[in-house]
Write a protein that holds these residues in place. Sequence first.
Motif, PDB file in Angstrom:
ATOM      1  N   ARG A 181      -2.994   6.198  -2.713  1.00 17.85           N
ATOM      2  CA  ARG A 181      -4.206   5.895  -3.488  1.00 17.85           C
ATOM      3  C   ARG A 181      -4.431   6.938  -4.589  1.00 17.85           C
ATOM      4  NH1 ARG A 181      -6.140   3.523   1.224  1.00 17.85           N
ATOM      5  NH2 ARG A 181      -6.816   5.491   2.144  1.00 17.85           N
ATOM      6  N   SER A 199      -1.649   6.840  -7.354  1.00 19.68           N
ATOM      7  CA  SER A 199      -1.826   5.723  -8.303  1.00 19.68           C
ATOM      8  C   SER A 199      -2.843   6.070  -9.387  1.00 19.68           C
ATOM      9  CB  SER A 199      -2.220   4.439  -7.560  1.00 19.68           C
ATOM     10  OG  SER A 199      -3.547   4.544  -7.076  1.00 19.68           O
ATOM     11  N   SER A 213       0.800  -1.235   0.000  1.00 21.20           N
ATOM     12  CA  SER A 213       0.000   0.000   0.000  1.00 21.20           C
ATOM     13  C   SER A 213       0.829   1.279   0.000  1.00 21.20           C
ATOM     14  CB  SER A 213      -0.923   0.013   1.231  1.00 21.20           C
ATOM     15  OG  SER A 213      -0.146   0.008   2.415  1.00 21.20           O
TER      16      SER A 213
END
Length: 382
Positions: free
Chosen positions: A249, A252, A85
Motif C-alpha cells: 500500500r 504504491s 494486493s
Amino acid sequence: MNPILSALPTTVFEVMSQLARETGAVNLGQGFPDDPGPLDVRRKAAEAVVDGWNQYPPMMGLPELREAAAKHYKHWQGLDLDPNSEIMVTSGATEAIAGALMALITPGDEVVLFEPMYDAYLPLVRRAGGIPKFVTLTPPHFGLTEEALARAFSPKTKVVLFNNPLNPTATIFGKADLDLLADFCVRHDAIAICDEVWEHVVFDGHRHASVLGRPDMRERTVKISSAGKIFSLTGWKVGLVMAAPAIMRVLSKAHQFLTFTTPPNLQAAVAFGLGKEDGYYEGMRADFQRSRDRFAAGLRDLGFAVLPSAGTYFLNVDIAPLGESDDVDFCRRLVTENGVAAIPVSAFYAEGAVKNVVRFCFAKRDATLDAALERLAARRPR
Ligand code: GLN
C-alpha cells in the motif's frame, strides 16, 4: 540544487558505453546482451502496440501481468502471491528501488548496504534521507558474517538493501547467508528490499531462493524483479515489485507519483513471456553459461586471473597480477588504447574500494567475445 545529486558523477555505465561508442570499442562494460531477445515476446509487444490498448493502464499494472507474475513465481520460486494486493508493475527495477526507499525511509533512519553495491543504491538512499551503514563483503565468497552484520545493524536500522545474485561479483548468497540476514532483520524489525533482478540468470543448475519465500521474512520483504533481465530485453524497463499488502500500500503511493504506469504494450508482452515453458528459461541460462565458459576459457588462455561467476552477465578479472593497481585507469587505457570497454569494480564502493578487479559482460555473441579476446591479448600478462 540538491547537493547529493549535483555532486554525483555520470554513472560509470553511461560513461563507458559513451566511450565505447566514440572509440568504436567492443563494449563489454554496461550489462546488456547483444542478442535481440526472444522473437515471440517482441512480437507480442509489437502486436500490442498496433492492435492493443495504448492509453493509461491501471496504476498497479495490467491485471493479466500481475496474474502471470503470481503464477510464474509460484512455479519457479514457490511463492504464494495475491495478484491484487501483493504485486505491482514499475518502469524498471530502478524505479522500484527508488520508490521503495522513498516509501520506507523516514529521514534519519539507518539503511544497511552491502559493498560492492550497484551504483544507484547509495545516492537513492541518501536522497531519501537514509543514513547508510555499510557491510563490506570480501572475496572470494563475498558472504555475510555475524560480526559484520552486528557492526552495521542498530536500533535505528529501518531498511536493508540486498542484491542477490550480486552484481558485480557474480556470486550467489547461500542459505546460511539468508538465515543470518533474516535473523538480523527480524531482531531489528527491519524491512529487506531485495533486488533479485538476476534471479533467472543463474548457472550450473542453481535454483534461486527468494527472501520473500521465507516465512520469517514474508511480511518484511520487498522483492524486486526485472523483465529486462528475465527476457534479455534490458531497454524495456519493466519491473515487478512484490510485498505483503501492508507494505505494498505504501510502495504504491511512491509509484503513483513517480511514473504512475508503465507502457501497457510491454506489460502485455511480459505477461505472455512469464508463461513461457520451462525450456525457454533453461535455454536462456544454457546460452549465457556457454558464453561465460567461452569467454572465461579465452581469458584464462591469455593468462588472465578470472574470478568465478555463478550468475549475472558478468565475469571479473583480477588485474593485480598484471601489475595494475588502479582499475579506473586500467579501464580507461583498455578502452582508448585496446578498444575494449569494461567496468572498474571500484565504482561499486563508497569506502574501502577494491581497486584491482575489472568487470566484463559476457552476454554477447561468440564473434563479439572473440573480437574482445583478440584485443585483450595486447594486455596479457607477460
Ligand atoms: N545493470 C547494468 C549493469 O550493471 C547497468 C544498467 C544501467 O546502466 N543503468 O551493467
